[in-house]
Design a protein around this motif. Structure first.
Motif, mmCIF file in Angstrom:
data_model
loop_
_atom_site.group_PDB
_atom_site.id
_atom_site.type_symbol
_atom_site.label_atom_id
_atom_site.label_comp_id
_atom_site.label_asym_id
_atom_site.label_seq_id
_atom_site.Cartn_x
_atom_site.Cartn_y
_atom_site.Cartn_z
ATOM 1 N N PHE A 1 -8.798 -9.746 -4.693
ATOM 2 C CA PHE A 1 -9.411 -8.713 -3.866
ATOM 3 C C PHE A 1 -8.397 -8.064 -2.933
ATOM 4 O O PHE A 1 -8.491 -6.872 -2.628
ATOM 5 C CB PHE A 1 -10.570 -9.291 -3.048
ATOM 6 C CG PHE A 1 -11.851 -9.384 -3.832
ATOM 7 C CD1 PHE A 1 -12.469 -8.252 -4.320
ATOM 8 C CD2 PHE A 1 -12.436 -10.613 -4.085
ATOM 9 C CE1 PHE A 1 -13.642 -8.331 -5.048
ATOM 10 C CE2 PHE A 1 -13.606 -10.716 -4.815
ATOM 11 C CZ PHE A 1 -14.215 -9.566 -5.294
ATOM 12 N N GLN A 2 -7.422 -8.826 -2.472
ATOM 13 C CA GLN A 2 -6.387 -8.258 -1.615
ATOM 14 C C GLN A 2 -5.583 -7.199 -2.376
ATOM 15 O O GLN A 2 -5.279 -6.131 -1.831
ATOM 16 C CB GLN A 2 -5.461 -9.359 -1.101
ATOM 17 C CG GLN A 2 -4.417 -8.852 -0.100
ATOM 18 C CD GLN A 2 -3.548 -9.969 0.437
ATOM 19 O OE1 GLN A 2 -3.652 -11.125 -0.005
ATOM 20 N NE2 GLN A 2 -2.695 -9.649 1.379
ATOM 21 N N LEU A 3 -5.251 -7.496 -3.629
ATOM 22 C CA LEU A 3 -4.534 -6.519 -4.438
ATOM 23 C C LEU A 3 -5.396 -5.292 -4.698
ATOM 24 O O LEU A 3 -4.924 -4.148 -4.592
ATOM 25 C CB LEU A 3 -4.106 -7.164 -5.762
ATOM 26 C CG LEU A 3 -3.468 -6.229 -6.800
ATOM 27 C CD1 LEU A 3 -2.209 -5.574 -6.246
ATOM 28 C CD2 LEU A 3 -3.167 -6.983 -8.093
ATOM 29 N N GLU A 4 -6.661 -5.500 -5.032
ATOM 30 C CA GLU A 4 -7.558 -4.376 -5.282
ATOM 31 C C GLU A 4 -7.733 -3.516 -4.033
ATOM 32 O O GLU A 4 -7.781 -2.285 -4.116
ATOM 33 C CB GLU A 4 -8.921 -4.895 -5.760
ATOM 34 C CG GLU A 4 -8.910 -5.482 -7.152
ATOM 35 C CD GLU A 4 -8.784 -4.424 -8.229
ATOM 36 O OE1 GLU A 4 -8.996 -3.233 -7.924
ATOM 37 O OE2 GLU A 4 -8.471 -4.788 -9.382
ATOM 38 N N ASP A 5 -7.837 -4.150 -2.869
ATOM 39 C CA ASP A 5 -7.986 -3.402 -1.622
ATOM 40 C C ASP A 5 -6.766 -2.538 -1.347
ATOM 41 O O ASP A 5 -6.887 -1.395 -0.885
ATOM 42 C CB ASP A 5 -8.219 -4.367 -0.453
ATOM 43 C CG ASP A 5 -9.597 -5.005 -0.505
ATOM 44 O OD1 ASP A 5 -10.475 -4.467 -1.212
ATOM 45 O OD2 ASP A 5 -9.797 -6.050 0.148
ATOM 46 N N GLU A 6 -5.574 -3.065 -1.627
ATOM 47 C CA GLU A 6 -4.356 -2.294 -1.404
ATOM 48 C C GLU A 6 -4.287 -1.099 -2.353
ATOM 49 O O GLU A 6 -3.860 -0.007 -1.967
ATOM 50 C CB GLU A 6 -3.122 -3.192 -1.596
ATOM 51 C CG GLU A 6 -2.996 -4.294 -0.565
ATOM 52 C CD GLU A 6 -2.847 -3.752 0.842
ATOM 53 O OE1 GLU A 6 -2.112 -2.761 1.028
ATOM 54 O OE2 GLU A 6 -3.472 -4.315 1.762
ATOM 55 N N ILE A 7 -4.716 -1.287 -3.595
ATOM 56 C CA ILE A 7 -4.708 -0.186 -4.561
ATOM 57 C C ILE A 7 -5.688 0.900 -4.148
ATOM 58 O O ILE A 7 -5.359 2.098 -4.143
ATOM 59 C CB ILE A 7 -5.029 -0.706 -5.977
ATOM 60 C CG1 ILE A 7 -3.919 -1.644 -6.469
ATOM 61 C CG2 ILE A 7 -5.199 0.451 -6.953
ATOM 62 C CD1 ILE A 7 -4.221 -2.294 -7.814
ATOM 63 N N MET A 8 -6.901 0.501 -3.776
ATOM 64 C CA MET A 8 -7.898 1.484 -3.376
ATOM 65 C C MET A 8 -7.501 2.195 -2.083
ATOM 66 O O MET A 8 -7.742 3.393 -1.920
ATOM 67 C CB MET A 8 -9.259 0.800 -3.210
ATOM 68 C CG MET A 8 -9.800 0.169 -4.480
ATOM 69 S SD MET A 8 -9.842 1.315 -5.887
ATOM 70 C CE MET A 8 -10.912 2.584 -5.244
ATOM 71 N N ALA A 9 -6.892 1.464 -1.152
ATOM 72 C CA ALA A 9 -6.433 2.090 0.092
ATOM 73 C C ALA A 9 -5.335 3.108 -0.193
ATOM 74 O O ALA A 9 -5.258 4.156 0.464
ATOM 75 C CB ALA A 9 -5.932 1.019 1.058
ATOM 76 N N ALA A 10 -4.473 2.824 -1.165
ATOM 77 C CA ALA A 10 -3.424 3.778 -1.535
ATOM 78 C C ALA A 10 -4.030 5.051 -2.127
ATOM 79 O O ALA A 10 -3.605 6.166 -1.792
ATOM 80 C CB ALA A 10 -2.463 3.127 -2.528
ATOM 81 N N TYR A 11 -5.028 4.897 -3.001
ATOM 82 C CA TYR A 11 -5.708 6.075 -3.552
ATOM 83 C C TYR A 11 -6.369 6.889 -2.446
ATOM 84 O O TYR A 11 -6.284 8.126 -2.430
ATOM 85 C CB TYR A 11 -6.751 5.651 -4.584
ATOM 86 C CG TYR A 11 -6.219 5.520 -5.986
ATOM 87 C CD1 TYR A 11 -5.875 6.648 -6.727
ATOM 88 C CD2 TYR A 11 -6.069 4.274 -6.583
ATOM 89 C CE1 TYR A 11 -5.396 6.522 -8.027
ATOM 90 C CE2 TYR A 11 -5.583 4.148 -7.875
ATOM 91 C CZ TYR A 11 -5.251 5.270 -8.586
ATOM 92 O OH TYR A 11 -4.769 5.158 -9.873
ATOM 93 N N ARG B 1 0.829 -1.209 0.000
ATOM 94 C CA ARG B 1 0.000 0.000 0.000
ATOM 95 C C ARG B 1 0.867 1.265 0.000
ATOM 96 O O ARG B 1 0.583 2.228 -0.723
ATOM 97 C CB ARG B 1 -0.922 -0.006 1.210
ATOM 98 C CG ARG B 1 -1.891 1.146 1.271
ATOM 99 C CD ARG B 1 -2.764 1.047 2.506
ATOM 100 N NE ARG B 1 -3.395 -0.267 2.612
ATOM 101 C CZ ARG B 1 -4.200 -0.618 3.602
ATOM 102 N NH1 ARG B 1 -4.474 0.240 4.574
ATOM 103 N NH2 ARG B 1 -4.732 -1.829 3.625
ATOM 104 N N LEU B 2 1.926 1.272 0.801
ATOM 105 C CA LEU B 2 2.807 2.439 0.870
ATOM 106 C C LEU B 2 3.545 2.640 -0.453
ATOM 107 O O LEU B 2 3.748 3.777 -0.888
ATOM 108 C CB LEU B 2 3.803 2.273 2.014
ATOM 109 C CG LEU B 2 3.206 2.180 3.428
ATOM 110 C CD1 LEU B 2 4.299 1.951 4.454
ATOM 111 C CD2 LEU B 2 2.410 3.439 3.754
ATOM 112 N N LYS B 3 3.916 1.551 -1.089
ATOM 113 C CA LYS B 3 4.638 1.648 -2.362
ATOM 114 C C LYS B 3 3.731 2.223 -3.444
ATOM 115 O O LYS B 3 4.164 3.073 -4.233
ATOM 116 C CB LYS B 3 5.141 0.259 -2.774
ATOM 117 C CG LYS B 3 6.063 0.260 -3.988
ATOM 118 C CD LYS B 3 6.583 -1.132 -4.255
ATOM 119 C CE LYS B 3 7.586 -1.122 -5.413
ATOM 120 N NZ LYS B 3 8.814 -0.393 -5.041
#
Length: 199
Positions: free
Chosen positions: A120-130, A90-92
Motif C-alpha cells: 500500500f505504501q508503494l501504491e500510495d506513492e504512485i497515486m500521489a505522483a499521478y 514520489r518525486l522520482k
C-alpha cells in the motif's frame, strides 16, 4: 424529662446535569476517537477468456518508458532490479510521468509473501505522483487545481495524463526442479489501471 431526638437530614444528590455531562462525554469520545477506514484501489481486471474473439489495443512501449517495481517477501523495494529507498520515491515517479505523460507504463510485481503495508505504501506513492502531475496540468490549462475541475475538465486532464499501471500477481510457489525437469514460469494475473472499477 423529655429528650428531643435530632433529625438527621440526608443531603440530596443533584442529578439535573447528569444527562448533560453524559452527552458531553459521548460527544468528546466520538470526536477524538479514530476509526478505521477501508482503503480501496481503483483497478480494472483483465478480460475473461472466452471463445469469442476479443479486440485489444496493444501498444509497444520501449524499456526507457517503463518503471518496473518489484516488492520482495522481505519488504525490499526494487526498481528495475535495483534496490531503491522510499524516500523521494514520489518525486522520482512524478518526474518519470511528467517527461512522458501518455507513453509510459509502471509495472508493479509484488511477491505473494510481501506485507500489505509495503504494498500500500508503494501504491500510495504512485497515486500521489499521478495526482501531482495532473494537478500541474490542471493549473497550466485551467488555472485551477485538479480537485476544483468539473467532470469534463477532469476527463481532459486524464486524457493528457492517463494512468498506465500494470500489476502482476504471482500465484505459485517455486519448487526445486530436477535436472530432467525444466522450471515452469509462474502463473500471473495482470491488472491494468485505466480508471476502472475498484477491486
Amino acid at each position: 424529662m423529655l429528650i428531643k431526638r435530632r433529625k438527621h437530614i440526608v443531603p440530596e444528590l443533584n442529578t439535573t446535569s447528569t444527562a448533560d455531562i453524559s452527552f458531553m462525554l459521548l460527544t468528546f469520545f466520538l470526536v477524538t476517537t479514530s476509526m478505521d477506514v477501508d482503503r480501496g484501489l481503483v483497478r480494472q481486471l483483465p478480460p475473461l477468456d472466452n471463445d469469442k474473439e476479443q479486440t485489444i489495443d496493444a501498444t509497444e512501449v520501449s524499456r526507457e518508458n517503463t518503471m518496473d517495481f518489484k516488492l520482495t517477501d522481505s519488504g525490499t523495494l526494487l526498481l528495475n532490479d535495483k534496490p531503491i529507498a522510499t524516500k523521494n520515491l514520489r518525486l522520482k515517479i512524478a518526474d518519470f510521468i511528467r517527461r512522458r505523460p501518455t507513453q509510459h507504463v509502471i509495472y508493479v510485481n509484488p511477491d505473494p509473501a510481501a506485507s500489505y503495508n509495503a504494498y500500500f505504501q508503494l501504491e500510495d506513492e504512485i497515486m500521489a505522483a499521478y495526482n501531482s502531475v495532473r494537478n500541474e496540468m490542471a493549473q497550466r490549462h485551467y488555472h485551477r487545481p485538479y480537485a476544483a475541475l468539473n467532470e469534463k475538465q477532469r476527463n481532459h486532464v486524464r486524457d493528457l495524463c492517463p494512468q498506465h499501471i500494470s500489476e502482476t500477481y504471482n500465484t505459485t510457489v517455486a519448487t526445486p526442479a530436477s535436472d530432467s525437469q525444466k522450471p515452469q514460469p509462474p502463473s500471473a494475473t495482470t491488472a491494468n489501471n485505466k480508471e476502472g472499477g475498484k477491486r
